[in-house]
Design an enzyme around this catalytic site. Sequence first.
Site, PDB file in Angstrom:
ATOM      1  N   ASP A  35      20.673 -85.252 -41.998  1.00  0.00           N
ATOM      2  CA  ASP A  35      19.537 -84.513 -42.568  1.00  0.00           C
ATOM      3  C   ASP A  35      18.273 -84.908 -41.819  1.00  0.00           C
ATOM      4  O   ASP A  35      17.854 -86.065 -41.890  1.00  0.00           O
ATOM      5  CB  ASP A  35      19.429 -84.869 -44.063  1.00  0.00           C
ATOM      6  CG  ASP A  35      18.150 -84.337 -44.678  1.00  0.00           C
ATOM      7  OD1 ASP A  35      17.597 -83.361 -44.139  1.00  0.00           O
ATOM      8  OD2 ASP A  35      17.718 -84.907 -45.703  1.00  0.00           O
ATOM      9  N   ASP A  39      15.343 -83.657 -47.038  1.00  0.00           N
ATOM     10  CA  ASP A  39      15.511 -82.985 -48.335  1.00  0.00           C
ATOM     11  C   ASP A  39      16.881 -83.273 -48.950  1.00  0.00           C
ATOM     12  O   ASP A  39      17.263 -82.668 -49.950  1.00  0.00           O
ATOM     13  CB  ASP A  39      15.287 -81.470 -48.203  1.00  0.00           C
ATOM     14  CG  ASP A  39      16.322 -80.809 -47.294  1.00  0.00           C
ATOM     15  OD1 ASP A  39      17.165 -81.534 -46.700  1.00  0.00           O
ATOM     16  OD2 ASP A  39      16.300 -79.575 -47.167  1.00  0.00           O
ATOM     17  N   ASP A  43      21.377 -80.657 -41.887  1.00  0.00           N
ATOM     18  CA  ASP A  43      20.815 -79.475 -41.222  1.00  0.00           C
ATOM     19  C   ASP A  43      21.123 -79.486 -39.730  1.00  0.00           C
ATOM     20  O   ASP A  43      21.641 -80.469 -39.186  1.00  0.00           O
ATOM     21  CB  ASP A  43      19.311 -79.365 -41.507  1.00  0.00           C
ATOM     22  CG  ASP A  43      18.564 -80.656 -41.211  1.00  0.00           C
ATOM     23  OD1 ASP A  43      18.891 -81.309 -40.198  1.00  0.00           O
ATOM     24  OD2 ASP A  43      17.668 -81.018 -42.003  1.00  0.00           O
ATOM     25  N   ASP A 214      37.925 -68.513 -41.206  1.00  0.00           N
ATOM     26  CA  ASP A 214      38.229 -68.945 -42.571  1.00  0.00           C
ATOM     27  C   ASP A 214      39.295 -68.026 -43.190  1.00  0.00           C
ATOM     28  O   ASP A 214      39.224 -66.802 -43.052  1.00  0.00           O
ATOM     29  CB  ASP A 214      36.932 -68.863 -43.390  1.00  0.00           C
ATOM     30  CG  ASP A 214      37.022 -69.524 -44.747  1.00  0.00           C
ATOM     31  OD1 ASP A 214      37.296 -70.729 -44.793  1.00  0.00           O
ATOM     32  OD2 ASP A 214      36.812 -68.831 -45.761  1.00  0.00           O
ATOM     33  N   GLU A 279      42.170 -70.653 -39.657  1.00  0.00           N
ATOM     34  CA  GLU A 279      42.721 -71.392 -40.790  1.00  0.00           C
ATOM     35  C   GLU A 279      43.860 -70.519 -41.309  1.00  0.00           C
ATOM     36  O   GLU A 279      43.617 -69.501 -41.971  1.00  0.00           O
ATOM     37  CB  GLU A 279      41.662 -71.584 -41.888  1.00  0.00           C
ATOM     38  CG  GLU A 279      42.222 -72.353 -43.073  1.00  0.00           C
ATOM     39  CD  GLU A 279      41.397 -72.222 -44.350  1.00  0.00           C
ATOM     40  OE1 GLU A 279      41.363 -73.177 -45.121  1.00  0.00           O
ATOM     41  OE2 GLU A 279      40.794 -71.159 -44.590  1.00  0.00           O
TER      42      GLU A 279
HETATM   43  C1  GLC Z   1      38.532 -72.201 -46.770  1.00  0.00           C
HETATM   44  C2  GLC Z   1      37.455 -73.242 -46.657  1.00  0.00           C
HETATM   45  C3  GLC Z   1      37.107 -73.713 -48.039  1.00  0.00           C
HETATM   46  C4  GLC Z   1      36.574 -72.538 -48.834  1.00  0.00           C
HETATM   47  C5  GLC Z   1      37.586 -71.404 -48.837  1.00  0.00           C
HETATM   48  C6  GLC Z   1      36.976 -70.121 -49.323  1.00  0.00           C
HETATM   49  O1  GLC Z   1      39.727 -72.699 -47.242  1.00  0.00           O
HETATM   50  O2  GLC Z   1      37.886 -74.271 -45.811  1.00  0.00           O
HETATM   51  O3  GLC Z   1      36.161 -74.752 -48.020  1.00  0.00           O
HETATM   52  O4  GLC Z   1      36.312 -72.926 -50.148  1.00  0.00           O
HETATM   53  O5  GLC Z   1      38.067 -71.134 -47.545  1.00  0.00           O
HETATM   54  O6  GLC Z   1      36.098 -69.613 -48.358  1.00  0.00           O
END
Ligand code: GLC
Length: 547
Positions: A35, A39, A43, A214, A279
């Site tokens: 940070d 705050d 960041d 994601d 992912e």
């Molecule tokens: C993925 C991310 C996770 C998030 C989910 C929904 O699994 O790694 O952190 O909550 O997607 O976007």
Amino acid sequence: MKASPSEQGTGKVDGTEPWWRGAVGYEIYVRSFADSDGDGMGDLAGITSRLDYLSWLGVDALWLTPFYPSPGHDHGYDVSDYCAVSPRHGTLDDFDTLVSEAHRRGLRVMVDIVPNHTSIEHAWFSRARSSPNGPDRDLYLWADPAPGGGPPNNWRSHFGGPAWSLDEASGQYWCHLFLPEQPDLNWRNPAVRDEFDSILSWWMDRGVDGFRVDVAHGLVKDAELRDNPQIAPITDGMDPFDAFGAFEHRYDMDQSENVEIFRRWNQVCAPRQAMLLGEVNAPWPGRMARYVGPGALDQAFFLRAAFLAWAPETLLTMVRAMHDAAPQGISWVLSNHDRSRPVTRFGGGEAGVRRSLAVSTLFMALGGTPFLYQGEELALADGVLRGYHDPVSVRNAGATSGRDGCRTPMPWDGSAHNGFSASEPWIAAERRPPEETIAGQQADPDAPVHRYRTLLAVRRQHPDMWRAPLEWIDAPSPQVAALRRGTVAVVANLSERPTGVSLGSPGWEPAFASQPGCRLGSPAHDTVSVPPETTIVLTRVGESFTA
Ligand code: GLC
């Protein structure tokens, strides 16, 4: 913008290989890394100020978790504007500075793209919701109630409860595989596909080197919205992830049309040498491998190892099967911001530390691009919490402790708030002792950070470790894996006993061992004896690098 990283440290050996061949990645959980403005919230400028540490450690690429405008219901994974920076994390100028400073050091920068769902506050959703007959309605998945009333089908949210919420004004439900505040996009709609092509290009124009995708397995849903088969009972107060696992996700996840989307993205990203790293949570290796077939995603994270408690035989069986299904297509990870840290999962204390490094050492020799999660190199256990923040725990009180334990601030030094911030961090956790901090470990030559740094240096020094064809060597037990790649051999003894493995030919010497105590059989040096829960990397005599 658009600065070109130098080749130093990327592991790239000639101009024909993509930058990620041989690279090691590092996940930065932006909220908790550094940070700069006091705050309590991590960041972008904070990350820039710590790039020298990451160069010193020897990683090649950074994955930044979402830093976009977001109401923050899922800590940034609910995006309300894909082409901007949240004031919580800085400005676009800060982002440009981060990219050019990273590139100047030879570090690549990957951003997190969240295509399965937007935030409920995204302008697309506001329009879709307020105009049921308008042109934007179909950007999301809406459905009428089931014939007897209630949600349209039995799909569940990962985070608890049904995957459907009722919009009272229109009488229809919207679909959300995560929170109600994360409505799922309708990837059968070409307008959604066009929007994301533009978003990818927009970030590539700003100089990013790739994307972590994601929930890549979730985008397309069954066109008929059929019920998933239920395979186990759901009980009151069950952990929401277990309740999600009580179904075979035949219709809400891993639909074959997902791969078509990534073929299209590949056409957008490949000409600009931007990596697509998904992912992907698909049920078995063959299905994972489809996503990284030619012209689709470049790699997919193998997440099963990041979920497992200490179970060496299961782990090695999965790893071998996954490797063999996609030898260059897997990004090997032992942890990320969603799961308990491996030191904790693997038994805690010295055992957890020893086991984590043993597995990481094996992962460095499997091809693909391994990633470390911030703090893994310090062998951190989960942080000690003073409260819950993750919506998964907050909204399922008592059923799960959620994901906060792996999200506590990066401990830079022994000062107040561990040097993460000048004020109280956004997540309430106990301060780490000096020996768990970067400054403390850098000052101690035996500390984990030096072991991980040496491991990365050995991998860089010996490109055969990730590039030469991999042959598995017969191992004496299912808790031992042994492999040879050209001038490199690796023996991972994850069992509780010392083991001896024949390397098949003489002339090896150790380049790295996760623990002391490995011995080579003499005089021919064609066998190696490895202590319990230890992995050794050997190189041909005359090729070794003294670690
Ligand atoms: C993925 C991310 C996770 C998030 C989910 C929904 O699994 O790694 O952190 O909550 O997607 O976007």
